[in-house]
Design a protein around this motif. Structure first.
Motif, short mmCIF file in Angstrom:
data_model
loop_
_atom_site.label_atom_id
_atom_site.label_comp_id
_atom_site.label_asym_id
_atom_site.label_seq_id
_atom_site.Cartn_x
_atom_site.Cartn_y
_atom_site.Cartn_z
N LYS A 59 46.77 36.92 -1.69
CA LYS A 59 47.58 38.11 -1.97
C LYS A 59 47.68 38.37 -3.47
CE LYS A 59 50.52 38.41 2.14
NZ LYS A 59 50.18 39.82 2.42
N ASN A 60 47.34 37.37 -4.26
CA ASN A 60 47.49 37.46 -5.71
C ASN A 60 46.25 36.87 -6.39
OD1 ASN A 60 48.30 37.42 -8.38
ND2 ASN A 60 49.89 35.87 -8.09
N LEU A 61 45.43 37.73 -6.97
CA LEU A 61 44.20 37.24 -7.62
C LEU A 61 44.50 36.28 -8.77
CD1 LEU A 61 41.80 40.33 -7.76
CD2 LEU A 61 41.39 38.15 -6.60
N ALA A 62 45.68 36.40 -9.36
CA ALA A 62 46.04 35.49 -10.44
C ALA A 62 46.23 34.06 -9.95
CB ALA A 62 47.31 35.98 -11.13
N ASP A 63 46.34 33.89 -8.63
CA ASP A 63 46.56 32.57 -8.04
C ASP A 63 45.33 32.11 -7.25
OD1 ASP A 63 48.17 30.31 -7.59
OD2 ASP A 63 48.78 31.07 -5.63
N ALA A 67 43.95 29.73 -3.48
CA ALA A 67 43.56 30.63 -2.40
C ALA A 67 42.79 29.90 -1.31
CB ALA A 67 42.71 31.77 -2.95
N GLU A 68 42.93 30.41 -0.09
CA GLU A 68 42.11 29.91 1.02
C GLU A 68 40.67 30.34 0.79
OE1 GLU A 68 41.71 30.68 5.89
OE2 GLU A 68 43.20 31.76 4.68
N SER A 69 39.72 29.47 1.11
CA SER A 69 38.32 29.82 0.91
C SER A 69 37.48 29.32 2.08
CB SER A 69 37.78 29.23 -0.40
OG SER A 69 37.77 27.82 -0.35
N LYS A 70 36.32 29.94 2.24
CA LYS A 70 35.44 29.58 3.34
C LYS A 70 33.98 29.87 2.97
CE LYS A 70 34.52 30.44 8.25
NZ LYS A 70 34.93 31.20 9.46
N VAL A 71 33.11 28.93 3.29
CA VAL A 71 31.67 29.19 3.17
C VAL A 71 31.27 30.07 4.34
CG1 VAL A 71 29.35 28.19 3.14
CG2 VAL A 71 31.23 26.99 2.02
N ILE A 72 30.88 31.29 4.07
CA ILE A 72 30.58 32.21 5.17
C ILE A 72 29.08 32.28 5.49
CG2 ILE A 72 32.66 33.57 4.75
CD1 ILE A 72 29.48 35.26 3.97
N TRP A 73 28.24 31.77 4.58
CA TRP A 73 26.79 31.82 4.85
C TRP A 73 26.05 30.88 3.91
CZ3 TRP A 73 22.35 33.89 2.22
CH2 TRP A 73 21.22 34.07 3.05
N THR A 74 25.16 30.12 4.49
CA THR A 74 24.23 29.28 3.73
C THR A 74 22.82 29.69 4.14
OG1 THR A 74 25.80 27.44 3.69
CG2 THR A 74 23.50 26.94 3.20
N PRO A 75 21.94 29.99 3.20
CA PRO A 75 20.63 30.52 3.56
C PRO A 75 19.75 29.46 4.21
CG PRO A 75 20.70 30.06 1.22
CD PRO A 75 22.09 29.86 1.72
N PRO A 76 18.88 29.88 5.12
CA PRO A 76 17.92 28.94 5.68
C PRO A 76 16.91 28.54 4.61
CG PRO A 76 17.43 31.17 6.41
CD PRO A 76 18.74 31.23 5.69
N ALA A 77 16.45 27.32 4.68
CA ALA A 77 15.49 26.83 3.68
C ALA A 77 14.12 27.48 3.89
CB ALA A 77 15.37 25.31 3.79
N GLY A 78 13.39 27.58 2.81
CA GLY A 78 12.00 28.01 2.89
C GLY A 78 11.77 29.49 3.06
N THR A 79 12.78 30.32 2.74
CA THR A 79 12.62 31.76 2.86
C THR A 79 12.56 32.40 1.47
OG1 THR A 79 14.98 32.31 2.83
CG2 THR A 79 14.02 31.68 4.94
N GLU A 80 12.33 33.70 1.43
CA GLU A 80 12.29 34.42 0.16
C GLU A 80 13.68 34.61 -0.42
OE1 GLU A 80 10.36 38.06 1.10
OE2 GLU A 80 8.33 37.23 0.88
#
Length: 341
Positions: A59-63, A67-80
């Motif tokens: 709710k506050n960018l200064a904090d 903040a809660e965080s989450k890895v939403i995507w990790t790329p597959p190996a060996g792609t462009e």
């Protein structure tokens, strides 16, 4: 004694509350190319991590540090698009979430822009579908895509090469047919022309041999006035700074309708200990009354493009002629009030 303890507790609580209403930069110890999206009372923040996409929620960018965080995507190996994931941006378009980013397969010469889609209202839920590469015609090196809507038309702006070799970085624009497809030819609307856009060290064997750089474009609208703020010069130099394009006609795809201001609008401050400020984004306070800039910078000279770049924010004002007044980068010692709620 009990009264004194109660007063002391109230004093401590008041101090904690007051502390939450102010902040100092940087927001995090490290984080280049900061970007945020405001939705349903929360800021969703991200920055360049290189090998994954992470989203922060607060709710506050200064904090941000709490903040809660989450890895939403990790790329597959060996792609462009497995490596060097740069400058992600999360956008809400037609009630769906999209994240735009640049990536390559291990060689900077391969950098292109890509997009993921999430149909869930909450970006921390649902699944992120890889929609593919966003390629212009001709398909050339491209980074730092920023998407915006103007007069009910979706556009993308980005930094790219004219040809197939690393000569200079220009700012391009194109209409979008949908959130994952460009719908027009690319048009160059800015090229490095002033000395402040060409600062770099040609003798540095680590960094690219070019110094002519326009990158990190960001759309900014204030009333009827439309701007693009962009980063200039080599990010590895202390002279990395922000320039300004201003729209002067109705057609965004007409290069003649974009006026470049002759001087940078945001530069390093040796007095305040802020070097190479750049690759910014903008956001409004929760009450919608204030305009703020998010940007990264270094604390010391010569720290370059590495992980010492950290995210910062400060309030901006508007000049009488309608142009943005970013002032100067504030010192890390300056205590600032948080955006108005």
């Amino acid at each position: 004694m009990r009264r004194k303890l109660l007063l002391l507790a109230l004093f401590v609580f008041a101090g904690m509350f007051a502390q939450k209403k102010t902040f100092t930069n940087p927001l995090l110890p490290s984080g280049a190319d900061p970007y945020s999206t405001y939705h349903n009372g929360y800021y969703y923040y991200t920055h360049t991590l290189g090998d994954k996409l992470i989203l922060w929620k607060t709710k506050n960018l200064a904090d941000l540090k709490n903040a809660e965080s989450k890895v939403i995507w990790t790329p597959p190996a060996g792609t462009e698009y497995s490596k060097e994931i740069w400058a992600p941006e999360f956008h809400i378009i037609n009630n769906k979430w999209y994240v735009y980013f640049a990536a390559d397969g291990g060689s900077n010469n391969q950098h292109r822009m890509y997009v993921l889609e999430n149909k869930s209202e909450d970006p921390f839920k649902g699944s992120w579908e890889f929609k593919g590469k966003i390629a212009a015609a001709p398909d050339r090196w491209a980074i730092d895509g920023n998407v915006f809507t103007y007069n009910n038309q979706l556009y993308m702006i980005w930094s790219g090469w004219e040809g197939t070799t690393n000569g200079q970085q220009n700012i391009y624009i194109a209409k979008m047919a949908n959130p994952w497809t460009l719908g027009s030819q690319r048009v160059v609307i800015s090229q490095p022309t002033y000395n402040w856009e060409k600062q770099g060290d040609l003798d540095d064997p680590v960094n690219p041999p070019h110094v002519n750089v326009n990158e990190g474009p960001q759309f900014l609208q204030h009333g009827k006035d439309v701007f693009i703020v962009f980063s200039s010069s080599g990010c590895w130099t202390d002279f990395y700074s922000l320039g300004l394009l201003q729209l002067t006609g109705p057609d965004l795809l007409n290069p003649q309708n974009w006026k470049k201001h002759p001087d940078p609008i945001f530069v390093k401050s040796e007095a305040n200990g802020v070097y190479a400020p750049g690759h910014n984004s903008f956001f409004k306070s929760p009450d919608g009354k204030e305009d703020w800039i998010l940007f990264h910078a270094n604390d010391n000279p010569g720290e370059g493009c590495g992980n010492k770049r950290s995210p910062r924010m400060q309030k901006i004002e508007w000049n009488k002629d309608g142009t943005p007044n970013l002032k100067i980068p504030v010192s890390n010692k300056e205590v600032l009030p948080i955006p108005t709620e």
